[in-house]
Write a protein that holds these residues in place. Structure first.
Motif, PDB file in Angstrom:
ATOM      1  N   PHE A 479       0.847  -1.187   0.000  1.00  0.00           N
ATOM      2  CA  PHE A 479       0.000   0.000   0.000  1.00  0.00           C
ATOM      3  C   PHE A 479       0.883   1.237   0.000  1.00  0.00           C
ATOM      4  CE2 PHE A 479       0.208  -1.986   4.192  1.00  0.00           C
ATOM      5  CZ  PHE A 479       0.942  -1.053   4.896  1.00  0.00           C
ATOM      6  N   LYS A 480       0.287   2.338  -0.441  1.00  0.00           N
ATOM      7  CA  LYS A 480       0.988   3.612  -0.481  1.00  0.00           C
ATOM      8  C   LYS A 480       1.192   4.145   0.922  1.00  0.00           C
ATOM      9  CE  LYS A 480      -1.138   7.229  -0.315  1.00  0.00           C
ATOM     10  NZ  LYS A 480      -1.491   8.135   0.793  1.00  0.00           N
ATOM     11  N   ALA A 481       2.331   4.803   1.141  1.00  0.00           N
ATOM     12  CA  ALA A 481       2.579   5.509   2.398  1.00  0.00           C
ATOM     13  C   ALA A 481       3.429   6.727   2.068  1.00  0.00           C
ATOM     14  CB  ALA A 481       3.285   4.621   3.413  1.00  0.00           C
ATOM     15  N   ASN A 482       2.851   7.902   2.184  1.00  0.00           N
ATOM     16  CA  ASN A 482       3.555   9.118   1.780  1.00  0.00           C
ATOM     17  C   ASN A 482       4.777   9.384   2.653  1.00  0.00           C
ATOM     18  OD1 ASN A 482       1.979   9.908  -0.390  1.00  0.00           O
ATOM     19  ND2 ASN A 482       0.475  10.905   0.924  1.00  0.00           N
ATOM     20  N   LEU A 483       5.833   9.818   2.009  1.00  0.00           N
ATOM     21  CA  LEU A 483       7.024  10.281   2.697  1.00  0.00           C
ATOM     22  C   LEU A 483       6.889  11.775   2.984  1.00  0.00           C
ATOM     23  CD1 LEU A 483       9.700   8.428   0.552  1.00  0.00           C
ATOM     24  CD2 LEU A 483       8.875   7.773   2.826  1.00  0.00           C
ATOM     25  N   PRO A 484       7.737  12.333   3.829  1.00  0.00           N
ATOM     26  CA  PRO A 484       7.698  13.784   4.049  1.00  0.00           C
ATOM     27  C   PRO A 484       7.797  14.546   2.723  1.00  0.00           C
ATOM     28  CG  PRO A 484       9.107  12.761   5.677  1.00  0.00           C
ATOM     29  CD  PRO A 484       8.741  11.687   4.707  1.00  0.00           C
ATOM     30  N   GLY A 485       7.018  15.598   2.598  1.00  0.00           N
ATOM     31  CA  GLY A 485       7.016  16.385   1.374  1.00  0.00           C
ATOM     32  C   GLY A 485       6.125  15.873   0.271  1.00  0.00           C
ATOM     33  N   HIS A 486       5.378  14.801   0.515  1.00  0.00           N
ATOM     34  CA  HIS A 486       4.555  14.197  -0.523  1.00  0.00           C
ATOM     35  C   HIS A 486       3.113  14.700  -0.534  1.00  0.00           C
ATOM     36  CE1 HIS A 486       6.999  10.371  -1.733  1.00  0.00           C
ATOM     37  NE2 HIS A 486       7.708  11.480  -1.811  1.00  0.00           N
ATOM     38  N   TYR A 487       2.768  15.593   0.369  1.00  0.00           N
ATOM     39  CA  TYR A 487       1.373  16.047   0.437  1.00  0.00           C
ATOM     40  C   TYR A 487       0.900  16.598  -0.908  1.00  0.00           C
ATOM     41  CZ  TYR A 487      -2.779  18.735   1.589  1.00  0.00           C
ATOM     42  OH  TYR A 487      -4.062  19.242   1.593  1.00  0.00           O
ATOM     43  N   GLU A 557     -15.695  22.881  -3.588  1.00  0.00           N
ATOM     44  CA  GLU A 557     -15.120  24.182  -3.262  1.00  0.00           C
ATOM     45  C   GLU A 557     -15.098  24.459  -1.767  1.00  0.00           C
ATOM     46  OE1 GLU A 557     -13.507  26.001  -5.206  1.00  0.00           O
ATOM     47  OE2 GLU A 557     -14.007  24.967  -7.075  1.00  0.00           O
ATOM     48  N   SER A 558     -16.045  23.895  -1.047  1.00  0.00           N
ATOM     49  CA  SER A 558     -16.123  24.173   0.394  1.00  0.00           C
ATOM     50  C   SER A 558     -15.273  23.228   1.231  1.00  0.00           C
ATOM     51  CB  SER A 558     -17.581  24.110   0.871  1.00  0.00           C
ATOM     52  OG  SER A 558     -18.112  22.806   0.685  1.00  0.00           O
ATOM     53  N   ILE A 559     -14.832  22.107   0.642  1.00  0.00           N
ATOM     54  CA  ILE A 559     -14.085  21.116   1.433  1.00  0.00           C
ATOM     55  C   ILE A 559     -12.786  20.684   0.763  1.00  0.00           C
ATOM     56  CG2 ILE A 559     -16.159  20.214   2.575  1.00  0.00           C
ATOM     57  CD1 ILE A 559     -16.075  17.860   0.631  1.00  0.00           C
ATOM     58  N   ALA A 560     -12.374  21.345  -0.291  1.00  0.00           N
ATOM     59  CA  ALA A 560     -11.181  20.928  -1.028  1.00  0.00           C
ATOM     60  C   ALA A 560      -9.961  20.853  -0.107  1.00  0.00           C
ATOM     61  CB  ALA A 560     -10.904  21.912  -2.161  1.00  0.00           C
ATOM     62  N   PRO A 561      -9.079  19.882  -0.332  1.00  0.00           N
ATOM     63  CA  PRO A 561      -7.863  19.787   0.490  1.00  0.00           C
ATOM     64  C   PRO A 561      -7.051  21.070   0.418  1.00  0.00           C
ATOM     65  CG  PRO A 561      -8.131  17.841  -0.899  1.00  0.00           C
ATOM     66  CD  PRO A 561      -9.150  18.822  -1.346  1.00  0.00           C
ATOM     67  N   VAL A 562      -6.468  21.438   1.525  1.00  0.00           N
ATOM     68  CA  VAL A 562      -5.648  22.648   1.567  1.00  0.00           C
ATOM     69  C   VAL A 562      -4.547  22.555   0.507  1.00  0.00           C
ATOM     70  CG1 VAL A 562      -4.194  21.647   3.388  1.00  0.00           C
ATOM     71  CG2 VAL A 562      -4.216  24.109   3.035  1.00  0.00           C
ATOM     72  N   GLU A 563      -4.299  23.666  -0.162  1.00  0.00           N
ATOM     73  CA  GLU A 563      -3.298  23.690  -1.225  1.00  0.00           C
ATOM     74  C   GLU A 563      -2.042  24.411  -0.727  1.00  0.00           C
ATOM     75  OE1 GLU A 563      -3.142  24.473  -6.043  1.00  0.00           O
ATOM     76  OE2 GLU A 563      -4.824  25.245  -4.858  1.00  0.00           O
ATOM     77  N   LEU A 564      -0.938  23.694  -0.717  1.00  0.00           N
ATOM     78  CA  LEU A 564       0.327  24.287  -0.291  1.00  0.00           C
ATOM     79  C   LEU A 564       0.998  24.983  -1.477  1.00  0.00           C
ATOM     80  CD1 LEU A 564       1.851  21.445   1.930  1.00  0.00           C
ATOM     81  CD2 LEU A 564       0.608  23.490   2.671  1.00  0.00           C
ATOM     82  N   PRO A 565       1.712  26.058  -1.234  1.00  0.00           N
ATOM     83  CA  PRO A 565       2.378  26.770  -2.331  1.00  0.00           C
ATOM     84  C   PRO A 565       3.464  25.907  -2.971  1.00  0.00           C
ATOM     85  CG  PRO A 565       3.103  27.625  -0.215  1.00  0.00           C
ATOM     86  CD  PRO A 565       1.961  26.704   0.078  1.00  0.00           C
ATOM     87  N   GLU A 566       3.696  26.117  -4.265  1.00  0.00           N
ATOM     88  CA  GLU A 566       4.730  25.381  -4.997  1.00  0.00           C
ATOM     89  C   GLU A 566       6.075  26.108  -4.922  1.00  0.00           C
ATOM     90  OE1 GLU A 566       4.427  22.431  -6.765  1.00  0.00           O
ATOM     91  OE2 GLU A 566       2.360  22.163  -6.110  1.00  0.00           O
ATOM     92  N   ASP A 567       6.051  27.391  -4.658  1.00  0.00           N
ATOM     93  CA  ASP A 567       7.290  28.183  -4.626  1.00  0.00           C
ATOM     94  C   ASP A 567       7.627  28.625  -3.205  1.00  0.00           C
ATOM     95  OD1 ASP A 567       7.722  28.121  -7.439  1.00  0.00           O
ATOM     96  OD2 ASP A 567       6.102  29.606  -7.641  1.00  0.00           O
TER      97      ASP A 567
END
Length: 567
Positions: A479-487, A557-567
């Motif tokens: 199964f998948k398991a995200n590493l740090p920085g994979h959000y 639109e009301s529950i979308a996952p938080v979006e982290l900046p790319e830059d």
């Protein structure tokens, strides 16, 4: 999913358990899939002009079968492709020469009550569940914790030495100190979306780059290396945690917040029955198709074979070539197999997905996992030791090669099953070069050192069965398991069903399945992403939901996952 420690073992935990079950919709996408499924209006509809339209569904695991089942109910014609067997990682096998009722769960074997969308389908097909014998669970007769050559017998955590209580308390304090545990659990239980988003948005930004182990080290409660070591080897809930230490702490928080490791139940007769029953099920409410239609009848009994090629063709269609050489073109497709298949086993056009989504699939991190089961003549572990009065053998957690041993009882004097070993990551790789009998011999030797009076071998009545998911050609990992920085990568994959945001030439194929979900390793994630894909296909064909039962895309639109900046 790997073992996850249960949090809060005091009055606060008891209070939480008295409330309605926390659902698995989780902090990233706080949507109530269970309510969506239960609503009498159904999941939605497509225009009548679309009835009978074929939709490719690639992968016959739980996610693929649920997507196909719900698309069929809408009047579409799912065409399921499966390389191996229906069920995916819901894989139940028997033992050669033994009673057919004696089975082993090679993949998913324990399910929390918080998996409410999964439970919807379990109830719908009439499957029975029973408590799963996790360590120290109320229905587990006894547990042995064996570390550094010293064994401790327990029926409850209070029976263990004081250091284990200290470790448990340190974990609870760590969660409160670093992750607002009780506040988030309360918000999830009450389905307080603004509060969930407030807490989680802050934590994602703060913790995306943090490992699980680093999270422990940053807590004053886990200042002791000895406590961290014990926690890694034993944990609290279903077992040890050290194989997860390199993973993102966000992965762990999703699980503990939603109570995914509490009160597990197994499915009587095996979990693979669920996709198999859905495959054969004739829905009572169905559009376009005559009553008595099932996925099986639409396919003449068997799914199409493995997909070998995927490409885009004129009119933005998806063209599928299978292992039999058959070529078919579809206006829409749902891909539910492990995403690495798109990088290796299947010849794919780069134009199938945006480059950022290809990058996310390439970065997907899978955990290894292995199990070995043996059939035995009876649940002999319930015999009483004449000298101590204890059970002669117990559910076992150890730092030896076996790591976790589970005793699966089918009733007094009936044949039973032992999972001699269930391991992950490096511990799983240690077994990879060994054949089933070689594995069994090493496991029996390890267990004989813990239980010198018990002759397990004399009770074995058949050959062992084993699996190493990293060696399975259509899985390449458990199964998948995200590493740090994979959000950010996971957000791209999970939100792929919202295709109005994509260029027109990148629409029409929808990702779903366990590794697309936020809660990989749990069947609930496979169900949720299947329902997302169903909504996506429905929307792609110009359909929609009833106003009284908005789907996941309607409220995005009301529950979308938080979006982290790319830059």
């Amino acid at each position: 999913m790997t073992s996850v420690p249960t949090a809060i073992h005091d009055d606060q935990h008891a209070e939480a358990q008295a409330q309605p079950a926390i659902t698995m919709f989780g902090p990233d996408f706080p949507y109530a899939y269970d309510d969506y499924l239960a609503h009498p209006a159904g999941l939605g509809s497509v225009p009548a002009t679309r009835h009978g339209t074929e939709v490719a569904v690639i992968g016959g695991g739980l996610s693929g079968i649920i997507a196909a089942y719900e698309l069929m109910k809408m009047g579409l014609k799912p065409v399921v492709y499966e390389a191996d067997r229906i069920g995916g990682r819901l894989r139940t096998v028997g033992f050669e020469g033994c009673d057919a009722e004696l089975t082993a769960e090679m993949g998913a074997m324990r399910f929390p009550p918080s998996s409410t969308a999964f439970q919807h389908y379990v109830d719908m097909v009439g499957l029975e569940t029973r408590p799963f014998p996790n360590p120290l669970a109320p229905d587990t007769p006894s547990t042995v914790v064996d570390l550094k050559g010293e064994s401790h017998y327990a029926r409850t955590v209070e029976d263990l030495p004081e250091v284990y209580t200290q470790v448990m308390n340190a974990w609870n304090a760590c969660l409160e100190e670093g992750a607002d545990f009780s506040a988030m659990q309360r918000a999830l239980r009450e389905r307080d979306v603004p509060r969930i988003r407030e807490i989680w948005s802050r934590l994602v930004e703060k913790l995306d780059n943090q490992t699980f182990y680093g999270f422990l080290c940053d807590s004053s409660a886990f200042a002791s290396f000895r406590h961290r070591e014990i926690f890694g080897q034993v944990g609290f809930g279903t077992g040890g945690w050290d194989t997860d230490f390199p993973n993102s702490i966000l992965e762990i928080l999703r699980v503990v917040y939603t109570g995914a490791d509490d009160d597990h139940r197994g499915i009587v007769g095996g979990s693979q029955q669920l996709p198999l029953r859905l495959w054969a099920r004739e829905p009572r409410k169905i559009v376009h198709w005559p009553y008595g239609t099932s996925l099986s009848s639409l396919h003449g009994g068997d799914p199409r074979p493995a997909v070998t090629r995927l490409r885009r063709t004129a009119g933005n269609r998806i063209t599928v070539t299978d292992a039999g050489g058959d070529i078919r073109t579809y206006e829409a497709a749902v891909f539910t197999a492990q995403s690495w298949m798109l990088l290796s086993k299947i010849d794919c056009d780069d134009s199938l997905f945006p480059i950022d989504h290809w990058t996310a699939m390439e970065r997907t991190h899978y955990m290894e996992s292995s199990k070995l089961f043996v059939p035995v003549d009876r649940p002999f572990w319930l015999d009483q030791d004449e000298d101590t009065g204890r059970d002669v053998m117990s559910m076992t957690l150890t730092d030896r090669m076996t790591r976790g041993t589970y005793l699966l009882d089918n009733g007094p004097d009936k044949p039973a099953v032992i999972c001699l070993s269930y391991t992950w990551c490096d511990d799983s790789l240690k077994w990879l070069p060994l054949n089933p009998n070689e594995r069994m011999e090493v496991m029996l030797k390890s267990l004989s050192e813990i239980y010198p009076k018990v002759d397990i071998r004399k009770h074995i009545i058949g050959n062992p069965v084993t699996v190493s998911w990293e060696n399975e050609p259509y899985f390449m990992g458990a199964f998948k398991a995200n590493l740090p920085g994979h959000y950010r990568y996971q957000r791209r994959l999970f939100t792929h069903f919202m295709q109005d945001r994509l260029p027109e030439d990148k629409r029409g194929i929808f990702l779903a399945g366990d590794d697309i979900s936020w809660t990989a390793g749990w069947a609930e994630g496979a169900v949720a992403t299947a329902l997302n894909a169903v909504w996506g296909v429905m929307h792609h064909f110009g359909g929609g939901t009833d106003a009284s039962n908005p789907g996941p895309g309607d409220v995005y639109e009301s529950i979308a996952p938080v979006e982290l900046p790319e830059d």
